[in-house]
Design a protein around this motif. Sequence first.
Motif, PDB file in Angstrom:
ATOM      1  N   MET A 107      -1.643  37.731   2.501  1.00 38.99           N
ATOM      2  CA  MET A 107      -0.930  37.677   3.803  1.00 38.99           C
ATOM      3  C   MET A 107       0.173  38.498   4.046  1.00 38.99           C
ATOM      4  SD  MET A 107      -2.872  35.820   5.661  1.00 38.99           S
ATOM      5  CE  MET A 107      -4.075  36.679   5.031  1.00 38.99           C
ATOM      6  N   THR A 137      -2.308  31.468   9.111  1.00 42.95           N
ATOM      7  CA  THR A 137      -2.147  30.392   8.109  1.00 42.95           C
ATOM      8  C   THR A 137      -2.290  28.967   9.167  1.00 42.95           C
ATOM      9  OG1 THR A 137      -0.327  31.612   7.137  1.00 42.95           O
ATOM     10  CG2 THR A 137      -0.249  29.246   7.018  1.00 42.95           C
ATOM     11  N   ALA A 195      -5.365  32.049   5.162  1.00 40.66           N
ATOM     12  CA  ALA A 195      -4.479  32.024   4.209  1.00 40.66           C
ATOM     13  C   ALA A 195      -4.991  31.153   2.980  1.00 40.66           C
ATOM     14  CB  ALA A 195      -2.804  31.985   4.351  1.00 40.66           C
TER      15      ALA A 195
END
Length: 260
Positions: A193, A205, A211
């Motif tokens: 990420m 996320t 993520a």
Amino acid sequence: MSRYCRVLKLFWGAALAAEMEYRVNFLLAVLSSLGNLAGSIFGLFLFYRKGYNFTGWNWDSALIVVGIFTLLQGFSAIFLAPNLNRIVRHVQEGTLDFILLKPIRSQFWLSTNNISVWGIPDLVFGLIIIGYAGSRLGLGIGNYLLGLIPVVFGLVVLYSLWFILGATSVWFVKIYNATEVLRGLLEAGRYPMVAYPATFRLFFTFVVPVAFLTTVPAQTMLGQGEVTWVIGAGILALLLFLISTWFWRFALRFYTSASS
């Protein structure tokens, strides 16, 4: 539970027998997997070729992310695509009626009825990449077992998102584009990420949880992750799975059967 295990055995036995009728396709799947893996590694190489490192990620640790991403691709090709992409067809053709009348949960039937061998090369290549990078990093069996926990959570998250999209076919029959958009967004998981700007990291996320599919499992495997992220991945997986179950039941209230 034993009844569902027997059903799975029947489902997958018949599916594998049908798949093996076209064995040449397996060779094509191997070549396709090699091409995708080469593309992922080449893209990573473009970042690292002049000595640049993502913050906290050297070449080998970034390869762990690529390996986990390849594993997810294999899982999707074996279990998700052969089943969840067919929900639209069942709604269109009215065959969902017959599934709803069966003495097992319809979500279980729709999620497990079919299986494909064409994702096996991705699973194998993903394990090879993880094993290769892990040996260079000196990872032990404990690291792999710890990393397996968030990997399983990531698989549940991926399944739940895909199934929720499939369930929307009750209202919107042509959802193939939405499925492709989801798969396109998940492509971001092939790299750590930190490779993306802060805004994209927040998006991947907390909006589309990419993520939690690759970066969090890789950090856990490398011993760099925080326990709170693993716990968060578990909570997210459980929450999305429960939402997918509730959403399917909710969608069925609006389903108009072919016989009505």
